[in-house]
Scaffold this active site. Structure first.
Site, PDB file in Angstrom:
ATOM      1  N   HIS A 196       1.269  -1.009  -0.375  1.00  0.00           N
ATOM      2  CA  HIS A 196       0.091   0.044  -0.022  1.00  0.00           C
ATOM      3  C   HIS A 196       0.902   1.408   0.264  1.00  0.00           C
ATOM      4  O   HIS A 196       0.192   2.579  -0.663  1.00  0.00           O
ATOM      5  CB  HIS A 196      -0.764   0.012   1.339  1.00  0.00           C
ATOM      6  CG  HIS A 196      -2.963   0.882   0.932  1.00  0.00           C
ATOM      7  ND1 HIS A 196      -2.655   1.550   0.594  1.00  0.00           N
ATOM      8  CD2 HIS A 196      -3.640  -0.201   1.075  1.00  0.00           C
ATOM      9  CE1 HIS A 196      -4.253   2.144   0.252  1.00  0.00           C
ATOM     10  NE2 HIS A 196      -4.257   0.654   0.744  1.00  0.00           N
ATOM     11  N   SER A 197       1.950   1.062   0.073  1.00  0.00           N
ATOM     12  CA  SER A 197       3.367   1.877   0.091  1.00  0.00           C
ATOM     13  C   SER A 197       2.877   2.879  -1.038  1.00  0.00           C
ATOM     14  O   SER A 197       3.545   4.182  -1.666  1.00  0.00           O
ATOM     15  CB  SER A 197       4.360   2.279   0.701  1.00  0.00           C
ATOM     16  OG  SER A 197       5.118   0.898  -0.259  1.00  0.00           O
TER      17      SER A 197
END
Length: 292
Positions: free
Chosen positions: A88-89
């Site tokens: 998700h980064s």
């Protein structure tokens, strides 16, 4: 090919940071070998089982945190399936979807970027802007002021419940409750999908004077209720307090086409705490009514 990578190497006070690295596509393009008999007998379940197995495998932080998994067999909805697994980064759902859209081209014109669908027209009665009724008497005026007090009161209650949830308020332990990170759980995360007829959802929305999201929350509550009471064996009259965090995209919808021509990675999301009504009702529409 160069790409940025999140690493933990002792520098930057032990915090993760971005560095450049060389990408080996063989590490990121994965063609799994599945049992042909299993994928042929129930291909939809084979896809769900494979995605579920990915949730138990940690990502290799020594290389960029993204993978494409290609399942080359037909399901009930597609001739093949592509599973994109990433950290998700790198970005949220909207940024990744626009990245994939920007990487494709229109079938009618290979040189043209695909066009995003137009914004939906919200014409239902629930979307009509309410006008203030004429204040012809003192009672009407007091009722109008009272409506604002009610709005402020509900807002304060929501803020208090949110703070209580962050500090100490917890849902009762059920099969749906997230297991703490320090506790090893044999339960595997499972992603199950179902396709719904949008016309049926819209028909229910119009008949019950609610939104599409209300209908979907009600359908989810009904499914979770059926699953819970079937698995737990609890009495049908028991009611379970269950809340879920729903991520919400906060990018302006009016600029979705801009994201296709100028892709922006990163995360621009917020969350909603959504209560699910877990109980058994003879009338399935009662779940939608509770969600409205």
């Amino acid at each position: 090919m160069l790409l940025i990578l999140v690493v933990l190497d002792g520098s930057n006070n032990g915090k993760p940071h971005w560095v450049q690295t060389t990408v080996n596509l063989d590490d990121h393009i994965i063609l799994p070998r599945l049992d042909p008999a299993v994928s042929a007998s129930d291909p939809d379940k084979a896809v769900e089982d494979y995605v579920s197995s990915l949730s138990t495998l940690p990502m290799d932080r020594s290389r960029p945190l993204w993978e494409f998994h290609f399942l080359d067999f037909a399901t009930s909805e597609a001739t093949s399936t592509t599973v994109l697994r990433l950290h998700h980064s790198i970005g949220d759902g909207m940024s990744i979807m626009t990245l994939l859209m920007a990487s494709s081209r229109s079938t009618a014109d290979r040189a043209r970027l695909p066009a995003m669908p137009p914004l939906p027209r919200r014409t239902g009665a629930i979307y009509q802007q309410r006008t203030r009724p004429p204040l012809s008497s003192i009672g009407d005026y007091l009722a109008w002021i009272w409506s604002y007090f009610v709005l402020v009161w509900h807002t304060l209650v929501d803020i208090a419940l949110l703070n209580a949830t962050l500090l100490f308020l917890r849902d009762p332990r059920t099969m749906f409750t997230r297991v703490p990170d320090k506790v090893k759980s044999p339960r595997r995360k499972r992603l199950v999908h179902r396709s719904l007829n949008l016309d049926d959802v819209k028909l229910m929305k119009t008949a019950m004077n609610c939104t599409i999201n209300d209908v979907l929350v009600g359908v989810t509550s009904a499914a979770l209720s059926k699953y819970y009471f079937r698995k737990s064996g609890d009495a049908k009259t028991k009611r379970i307090h269950l809340r879920s965090i729903l991520p919400v995209n906060i990018r302006p919808l009016s600029s979705r086409q801009t994201y296709v021509t100028k892709v922006e990675t990163g995360n621009q999301v917020s969350i909603l705490i959504c209560p699910f009504h877990i109980a058994l009702h003879d009338d399935l529409l009662e779940y939608v009514h509770k969600a409205c």
